[in-house]
Design a protein around this motif. Sequence first.
Motif, PDB file in Angstrom:
ATOM      1  N   ARG A 113       0.845  -1.209   0.000  1.00 43.71           N
ATOM      2  CA  ARG A 113       0.000   0.000   0.000  1.00 43.71           C
ATOM      3  C   ARG A 113       0.876   1.254   0.000  1.00 43.71           C
ATOM      4  NH1 ARG A 113      -3.013  -1.526   4.003  1.00 43.71           N
ATOM      5  NH2 ARG A 113      -4.488  -2.668   2.728  1.00 43.71           N
ATOM      6  N   GLU A 114       1.936   1.225   0.794  1.00 43.75           N
ATOM      7  CA  GLU A 114       2.869   2.371   0.806  1.00 43.75           C
ATOM      8  C   GLU A 114       3.561   2.526  -0.549  1.00 43.75           C
ATOM      9  OE1 GLU A 114       3.268   4.846   2.910  1.00 43.75           O
ATOM     10  OE2 GLU A 114       1.631   3.924   4.032  1.00 43.75           O
ATOM     11  N   ASN A 115       3.880   1.405  -1.184  1.00 38.95           N
ATOM     12  CA  ASN A 115       4.479   1.463  -2.530  1.00 38.95           C
ATOM     13  C   ASN A 115       3.532   2.152  -3.518  1.00 38.95           C
ATOM     14  OD1 ASN A 115       5.970  -1.883  -2.437  1.00 38.95           O
ATOM     15  ND2 ASN A 115       6.818   0.074  -1.771  1.00 38.95           N
ATOM     16  N   LEU A 116       2.249   1.799  -3.417  1.00 40.09           N
ATOM     17  CA  LEU A 116       1.281   2.392  -4.351  1.00 40.09           C
ATOM     18  C   LEU A 116       1.172   3.901  -4.108  1.00 40.09           C
ATOM     19  CD1 LEU A 116      -0.746   1.692  -6.652  1.00 40.09           C
ATOM     20  CD2 LEU A 116      -2.528   1.726  -4.893  1.00 40.09           C
ATOM     21  N   ILE A 117       1.096   4.280  -2.844  1.00 39.08           N
ATOM     22  CA  ILE A 117       1.032   5.712  -2.510  1.00 39.08           C
ATOM     23  C   ILE A 117       2.285   6.416  -3.029  1.00 39.08           C
ATOM     24  CG2 ILE A 117       1.051   7.361  -0.584  1.00 39.08           C
ATOM     25  CD1 ILE A 117      -0.647   5.253   0.982  1.00 39.08           C
ATOM     26  N   ALA A 118       3.430   5.765  -2.873  1.00 45.26           N
ATOM     27  CA  ALA A 118       4.690   6.369  -3.335  1.00 45.26           C
ATOM     28  C   ALA A 118       4.659   6.630  -4.841  1.00 45.26           C
ATOM     29  CB  ALA A 118       5.870   5.469  -2.965  1.00 45.26           C
ATOM     30  N   CYS A 119       4.022   5.744  -5.600  1.00 43.76           N
ATOM     31  CA  CYS A 119       3.909   5.968  -7.051  1.00 43.76           C
ATOM     32  C   CYS A 119       3.220   7.303  -7.342  1.00 43.76           C
ATOM     33  CB  CYS A 119       3.092   4.864  -7.710  1.00 43.76           C
ATOM     34  SG  CYS A 119       3.910   3.282  -7.805  1.00 43.76           S
ATOM     35  N   TYR A 120       2.127   7.546  -6.633  1.00 40.85           N
ATOM     36  CA  TYR A 120       1.362   8.776  -6.867  1.00 40.85           C
ATOM     37  C   TYR A 120       2.133   9.989  -6.350  1.00 40.85           C
ATOM     38  CZ  TYR A 120      -2.596   6.084  -8.551  1.00 40.85           C
ATOM     39  OH  TYR A 120      -3.399   5.266  -9.315  1.00 40.85           O
ATOM     40  N   ARG A 121       2.738   9.837  -5.166  1.00 38.91           N
ATOM     41  CA  ARG A 121       3.466  10.974  -4.585  1.00 38.91           C
ATOM     42  C   ARG A 121       4.670  11.340  -5.445  1.00 38.91           C
ATOM     43  NH1 ARG A 121       5.002   8.866  -0.013  1.00 38.91           N
ATOM     44  NH2 ARG A 121       3.225   9.524   1.238  1.00 38.91           N
ATOM     45  N   THR A 122       5.447  10.344  -5.822  1.00 39.79           N
ATOM     46  CA  THR A 122       6.651  10.610  -6.614  1.00 39.79           C
ATOM     47  C   THR A 122       6.283  11.189  -7.980  1.00 39.79           C
ATOM     48  OG1 THR A 122       7.588   8.666  -5.547  1.00 39.79           O
ATOM     49  CG2 THR A 122       8.826   9.595  -7.357  1.00 39.79           C
ATOM     50  N   SER A 123       5.256  10.645  -8.581  1.00 40.93           N
ATOM     51  CA  SER A 123       4.836  11.155  -9.898  1.00 40.93           C
ATOM     52  C   SER A 123       4.416  12.618  -9.794  1.00 40.93           C
ATOM     53  CB  SER A 123       3.676  10.318 -10.448  1.00 40.93           C
ATOM     54  OG  SER A 123       4.098   8.997 -10.680  1.00 40.93           O
ATOM     55  N   LEU A 124       3.685  12.957  -8.744  1.00 37.70           N
ATOM     56  CA  LEU A 124       3.259  14.354  -8.585  1.00 37.70           C
ATOM     57  C   LEU A 124       4.448  15.250  -8.269  1.00 37.70           C
ATOM     58  CD1 LEU A 124      -0.112  13.700  -6.765  1.00 37.70           C
ATOM     59  CD2 LEU A 124       0.165  14.878  -8.969  1.00 37.70           C
ATOM     60  N   ASP A 125       5.384  14.764  -7.465  1.00 37.81           N
ATOM     61  CA  ASP A 125       6.588  15.557  -7.177  1.00 37.81           C
ATOM     62  C   ASP A 125       7.347  15.853  -8.470  1.00 37.81           C
ATOM     63  OD1 ASP A 125       6.037  15.511  -4.489  1.00 37.81           O
ATOM     64  OD2 ASP A 125       7.518  13.979  -3.986  1.00 37.81           O
ATOM     65  N   ILE A 126       7.513  14.844  -9.299  1.00 37.18           N
ATOM     66  CA  ILE A 126       8.230  15.032 -10.570  1.00 37.18           C
ATOM     67  C   ILE A 126       7.441  15.957 -11.496  1.00 37.18           C
ATOM     68  CG2 ILE A 126       8.930  13.821 -12.684  1.00 37.18           C
ATOM     69  CD1 ILE A 126       9.940  11.557 -10.974  1.00 37.18           C
ATOM     70  N   ALA A 127       6.131  15.803 -11.495  1.00 38.91           N
ATOM     71  CA  ALA A 127       5.295  16.685 -12.316  1.00 38.91           C
ATOM     72  C   ALA A 127       5.512  18.140 -11.903  1.00 38.91           C
ATOM     73  CB  ALA A 127       3.823  16.298 -12.177  1.00 38.91           C
ATOM     74  N   ILE A 128       5.476  18.390 -10.612  1.00 40.43           N
ATOM     75  CA  ILE A 128       5.630  19.765 -10.109  1.00 40.43           C
ATOM     76  C   ILE A 128       7.031  20.301 -10.433  1.00 40.43           C
ATOM     77  CG2 ILE A 128       5.755  21.148  -7.984  1.00 40.43           C
ATOM     78  CD1 ILE A 128       3.416  19.304  -6.942  1.00 40.43           C
ATOM     79  N   GLU A 129       8.044  19.467 -10.217  1.00 39.74           N
ATOM     80  CA  GLU A 129       9.432  19.891 -10.543  1.00 39.74           C
ATOM     81  C   GLU A 129       9.563  20.303 -11.994  1.00 39.74           C
ATOM     82  OE1 GLU A 129      12.075  16.585  -9.787  1.00 39.74           O
ATOM     83  OE2 GLU A 129      11.505  16.584  -7.666  1.00 39.74           O
ATOM     84  N   ASN A 130       8.749  19.708 -12.854  1.00 38.73           N
ATOM     85  CA  ASN A 130       8.831  19.971 -14.286  1.00 38.73           C
ATOM     86  C   ASN A 130       7.759  20.940 -14.778  1.00 38.73           C
ATOM     87  OD1 ASN A 130      10.962  18.083 -15.773  1.00 38.73           O
ATOM     88  ND2 ASN A 130      10.169  17.015 -13.966  1.00 38.73           N
ATOM     89  N   GLY A 131       7.105  21.592 -13.840  1.00 38.54           N
ATOM     90  CA  GLY A 131       6.145  22.637 -14.209  1.00 38.54           C
ATOM     91  C   GLY A 131       4.840  22.133 -14.789  1.00 38.54           C
ATOM     92  N   MET A 132       4.537  20.870 -14.569  1.00 38.83           N
ATOM     93  CA  MET A 132       3.278  20.306 -15.085  1.00 38.83           C
ATOM     94  C   MET A 132       2.122  20.747 -14.185  1.00 38.83           C
ATOM     95  SD  MET A 132       4.317  18.425 -17.690  1.00 38.83           S
ATOM     96  CE  MET A 132       5.488  19.750 -17.949  1.00 38.83           C
ATOM     97  N   LYS A 133       1.060  21.223 -14.785  1.00 38.66           N
ATOM     98  CA  LYS A 133      -0.091  21.699 -14.010  1.00 38.66           C
ATOM     99  C   LYS A 133      -1.243  20.698 -14.006  1.00 38.66           C
ATOM    100  CE  LYS A 133       1.525  25.705 -12.789  1.00 38.66           C
ATOM    101  NZ  LYS A 133       1.833  25.885 -11.354  1.00 38.66           N
ATOM    102  N   SER A 134      -1.305  19.869 -15.027  1.00 36.36           N
ATOM    103  CA  SER A 134      -2.389  18.872 -15.083  1.00 36.36           C
ATOM    104  C   SER A 134      -1.778  17.505 -15.337  1.00 36.36           C
ATOM    105  CB  SER A 134      -3.398  19.233 -16.173  1.00 36.36           C
ATOM    106  OG  SER A 134      -2.753  19.432 -17.412  1.00 36.36           O
ATOM    107  N   VAL A 135      -2.247  16.528 -14.575  1.00 37.57           N
ATOM    108  CA  VAL A 135      -1.645  15.193 -14.598  1.00 37.57           C
ATOM    109  C   VAL A 135      -2.757  14.152 -14.663  1.00 37.57           C
ATOM    110  CG1 VAL A 135      -0.136  13.577 -13.372  1.00 37.57           C
ATOM    111  CG2 VAL A 135       0.247  16.041 -13.138  1.00 37.57           C
ATOM    112  N   ALA A 136      -2.631  13.233 -15.603  1.00 37.04           N
ATOM    113  CA  ALA A 136      -3.607  12.136 -15.721  1.00 37.04           C
ATOM    114  C   ALA A 136      -2.963  10.841 -15.257  1.00 37.04           C
ATOM    115  CB  ALA A 136      -4.075  11.992 -17.164  1.00 37.04           C
ATOM    116  N   PHE A 137      -3.654  10.141 -14.366  1.00 38.86           N
ATOM    117  CA  PHE A 137      -3.176   8.855 -13.848  1.00 38.86           C
ATOM    118  C   PHE A 137      -4.045   7.719 -14.361  1.00 38.86           C
ATOM    119  CE2 PHE A 137      -1.522  11.622 -10.454  1.00 38.86           C
ATOM    120  CZ  PHE A 137      -0.299  11.031 -10.160  1.00 38.86           C
ATOM    121  N   CYS A 138      -3.428   6.647 -14.814  1.00 42.80           N
ATOM    122  CA  CYS A 138      -4.167   5.395 -14.977  1.00 42.80           C
ATOM    123  C   CYS A 138      -4.251   4.742 -13.600  1.00 42.80           C
ATOM    124  CB  CYS A 138      -3.459   4.487 -15.984  1.00 42.80           C
ATOM    125  SG  CYS A 138      -1.841   3.923 -15.396  1.00 42.80           S
TER     126      CYS A 138
END
Length: 197
Positions: A113-138
């Motif tokens: 469960r923590e691994n799954l949460i980490a996927c979302y957290r890390t993806s959003l962190d990387i999105a923000i670092e790269n100036g992404m404002k909208s993010v779509a998750f499967c």
Amino acid sequence: MPATLAEIPTLFHKFRVAKRVLDRVSIWDGDITNLTVDAIVNAANSRLAGGGGVDGAIHRAAGRNELQAECRKYNGCAVGDAVITSGCNVNHIKKIIHTVGPQVYGSVTDEKRENLIACYRTSLDIAIENGMKSVAFCCISTGVYGYPNDDAAKTVTKFLTEFLENDDQIERIVLVTFLQVDNELYNEYFAKYAATK
Ligand code: AR6
């Protein structure tokens, strides 16, 4: 024509509460490669080698050779971590974020469960670092990797609502539901969240 964010209502329009959070979340049925958004999040494997499911669809749309050449620059990706590439041939997006979800056999452990949460957290962190404002998750891990849909929807809803309560960078998160069951589960868990507001 790929769908645009303007065409996809946010959950605020359904629940009319918690505007700060729910006006930045949408649930959308469709193919993640057919959405106009800054970044899409791929459910990759740890070799970043391409595969089936959503990974296959993204590699096909992006151009296998182009995307694999970019992925090869990374030396794979650990479970719960994420890497970023360009959108290659998908012209209506800016970036592809590739994350590797946990593989679940049997019941979900706290670690998975923590691994799954980490996927979302890390993806959003990387999105923000790269100036992404909208993010779509499967629905990461809930296909071949066997993570139960109900636990995933509940876990992801809890994480994302807490994340958005504290974040000022992301303007829209689209939860892309390829299967009806995931659409129903997200609606159920977001309704429960809305009921607490
Ligand atoms: N758009 C959006 N969602 C999709 C699409 C699509 N085009 N196609 C499938 N889904 P999965 P995993 C949904 O199996 O469980 C790959 O081979 C699908 O219905 O793609 O994380 C990788 O290379 C499900 O809800 O990813 C890895 O080896 C969700 O996407 C492994 O599968 C995730 O299912 C990763 O397995």
